[in-house]
Design a protein around this motif. Structure first.
Motif, PDB file in Angstrom:
ATOM      1  N   LEU A 119     -65.171  92.845  61.565  1.00  0.00           N
ATOM      2  CA  LEU A 119     -64.181  91.889  62.066  1.00  0.00           C
ATOM      3  C   LEU A 119     -64.575  90.458  61.698  1.00  0.00           C
ATOM      4  CD1 LEU A 119     -61.619  91.340  63.779  1.00  0.00           C
ATOM      5  CD2 LEU A 119     -63.139  91.204  65.782  1.00  0.00           C
ATOM      6  N   VAL A 120     -65.842  90.144  61.848  1.00  0.00           N
ATOM      7  CA  VAL A 120     -66.333  88.816  61.478  1.00  0.00           C
ATOM      8  C   VAL A 120     -66.112  88.560  59.989  1.00  0.00           C
ATOM      9  CG1 VAL A 120     -68.415  87.416  61.198  1.00  0.00           C
ATOM     10  CG2 VAL A 120     -67.998  88.609  63.349  1.00  0.00           C
ATOM     11  N   ILE A 121     -66.394  89.571  59.150  1.00  0.00           N
ATOM     12  CA  ILE A 121     -66.189  89.412  57.702  1.00  0.00           C
ATOM     13  C   ILE A 121     -64.725  89.139  57.386  1.00  0.00           C
ATOM     14  CG2 ILE A 121     -66.257  90.635  55.487  1.00  0.00           C
ATOM     15  CD1 ILE A 121     -68.771  92.085  56.527  1.00  0.00           C
ATOM     16  N   ALA A 122     -63.825  89.885  58.054  1.00  0.00           N
ATOM     17  CA  ALA A 122     -62.390  89.684  57.824  1.00  0.00           C
ATOM     18  C   ALA A 122     -61.964  88.288  58.250  1.00  0.00           C
ATOM     19  CB  ALA A 122     -61.583  90.745  58.566  1.00  0.00           C
ATOM     20  N   ARG A 123     -62.446  87.821  59.400  1.00  0.00           N
ATOM     21  CA  ARG A 123     -62.083  86.487  59.867  1.00  0.00           C
ATOM     22  C   ARG A 123     -62.669  85.393  58.971  1.00  0.00           C
ATOM     23  NH1 ARG A 123     -58.028  84.764  62.388  1.00  0.00           N
ATOM     24  NH2 ARG A 123     -59.158  83.145  63.522  1.00  0.00           N
TER      25      ARG A 123
END
Length: 446
Positions: A119-123
């Motif tokens: 999720l952090v990578i996507a954000r």
């Protein structure tokens, strides 16, 4: 006047539509996370401590802003060296991929700690993309516009960001009502996937556009800047400081409204989530109308008085707006309060975006604008929901976020009143030199 600064023809409908649609998609995709943060907290983080999960989800909301200056540096450099259109196409493609990623990630229960990591990578990817989008669209349309219509046209495509934000709220609301039992299980993913698909439409529209007349003129006269980032800081240090002040307020106010207020209305005031989303969607659309009007007005009376009036209004109206919200005034009171918050924010958007374009030299415009806009968003925008939630938790006062926004608005007001020049006639020919003159330094614009 050099060939790089000749007044380009008025923008075509195709330019405005492609710029507006792209902006709409980018900011729909970027902000839909904020309207879904409660579900994101329950899906991608451990459920043992709901407050900790919510703060973690807000922190991930802010992570995207850390990547925005990096995206600004990357896409700004591409835009100034390889063309505005190429940078904008790459930005929206990355946004489509990263938004789809948020919508299809497995849950914490399925893959454990890997879920929040992905999720952090996507954000981060969303933030990187957003770093090149907003100022890039403004640059693209500005360089097609006639001098006396720049505020109207730039504000016109800029406020599509608010339309995108409002549409994100309406979309989340619509699917939560259409799938009341399934929404928390899986239907919450649909708005993210839809956003990714519409972004591909935006990509198609952008690839069909021609490069801006200003950039083509720079190429024809061999004035393409090979080091636009370095020269942006060297040539426009003072202008970048002014942008930092103005957009610091906009970042705090905007993302308190988008990323924090719907959750606050539900968690602290007891308002239904559907009602909070309805208010957010409606007031963002009202804000788009306000921003467009202010851009048009700034073409007549100037940018400076409009920006100053917006910041003064923010300093006066923010605390009363939160008082109305905190009083639990229901749907009508919530609408009134959020309009009081959105109006100054939208006015800054409508008047400050063309100002930013007019402050910068053509050869470094994309880079300088991207950095000037995104750096304050990294510092203040991404942290706004987290800081607001933390202030309420520490102080026990629902007014503490309002005081925070007001302080930032007052600081910006002082700086803008003291140092912002009038720019709405910048670019017209100086009768003595035949050049377009910078309002701050008196040097001929390249």
């Amino acid at each position: 006047m050099s060939s790089a600064t000749k007044v380009p023809p008025s923008p075509t409908k195709r330019v405005l539509v492609a710029g507006g649609v792209g902006n709409f998609v980018e900011w729909y995709d970027f902000t839909i996370y904020g309207f879904s943060v409660g579900i994101v907290a329950s899906v991608y983080f451990p459920k043992g401590n709901p407050t900790a999960a919510l703060l973690a989800a807000f922190a991930v909301y802010g992570v995207a802003f850390a990547a925005r200056p990096l995206g600004a540096l990357f896409f700004g450099s591409i835009g100034d060296r390889l063309g505005r259109r190429n940078a904008l196409a790459a930005a929206i493609l990355l946004m489509a991929i990263s938004t789809a990623m948020v919508g299809i990630l497995p849950t914490y229960n399925s893959i454990g700690v890997v879920a929040p990591v992905l999720l952090v990578i996507a954000r981060l990817a969303q933030g990187f993309s957003a770093g090149g989008e907003f100022s890039g669209v403004a640059t693209f349309v500005f360089e097609h516009a006639s001098p006396r219509r720049r505020g109207t046209w730039v504000a016109g495509v800029s406020v599509f960001a608010l339309v995108g934000m409002g549409s994100a709220a309406v979309t989340v609301l619509a699917f939560s009502l259409a799938y009341p039992t399934e929404y928390k299980a899986w239907a919450w993913r649909i708005p993210f996937i839809l956003g990714a698909l519409v972004a591909l439409v935006g990509l198609y529209l952008r690839l069909r556009l021609d490069e801006t007349p200003v950039f083509r003129a720079l190429e024809a006269s061999n004035q393409i800047n090979k080091t636009p980032l370095r020269d942006a800081f060297r040539m426009h240090g003072r202008e970048l400081c002014l942008l930092f002040c103005a957009f610091s307020y906009q970042a705090v106010a905007g993302h308190s409204i988008i990323g924090y207020l719907p959750t606050y209305l539900h968690e602290q005031v007891g308002m239904k989530t559907t009602t909070a989303l309805m208010i957010a969607g409606f007031t963002m659309l009202v804000g788009a109308a306000i921003g467009l009007s202010m851009g048009r007005i700034s073409d007549t009376v100037g940018r400076r008085p409009v920006v100053i009036a917006a910041l003064a209004s923010a300093a006066v109206l923010t605390i009363p707006a939160f008082l109305i919200i905190h009083a639990g005034a229901g749907l009508a009171g919530g609408v009134v309060a959020e309009i009081l918050l959105v109006a100054p924010f939208a006015t800054i958007l409508g008047a400050m975006m063309p100002t930013m374009m007019e402050l910068m030299s053509p050869a470094v415009r994309y880079s300088a604008a991207a950095v000037g806009y995104n750096l304050p968003y990294m510092i203040f925008g991404g942290s706004a929901p987290f800081v607001a939630a933390l202030l309420v938790s520490w102080t026990g006062s629902g007014l503490s976020p309002a005081i925070y926004i007001t302080v930032v608005a007052v600081v910006a007001l002082v700086a803008i009143t003291a140092w912002l020049p009038e720019t709405h006639r910048v670019g017209e020919t100086n009768p003595d030199t035949g050049s377009a003159v910078s309002p701050l330094h008196g040097d001929a614009v390249p």
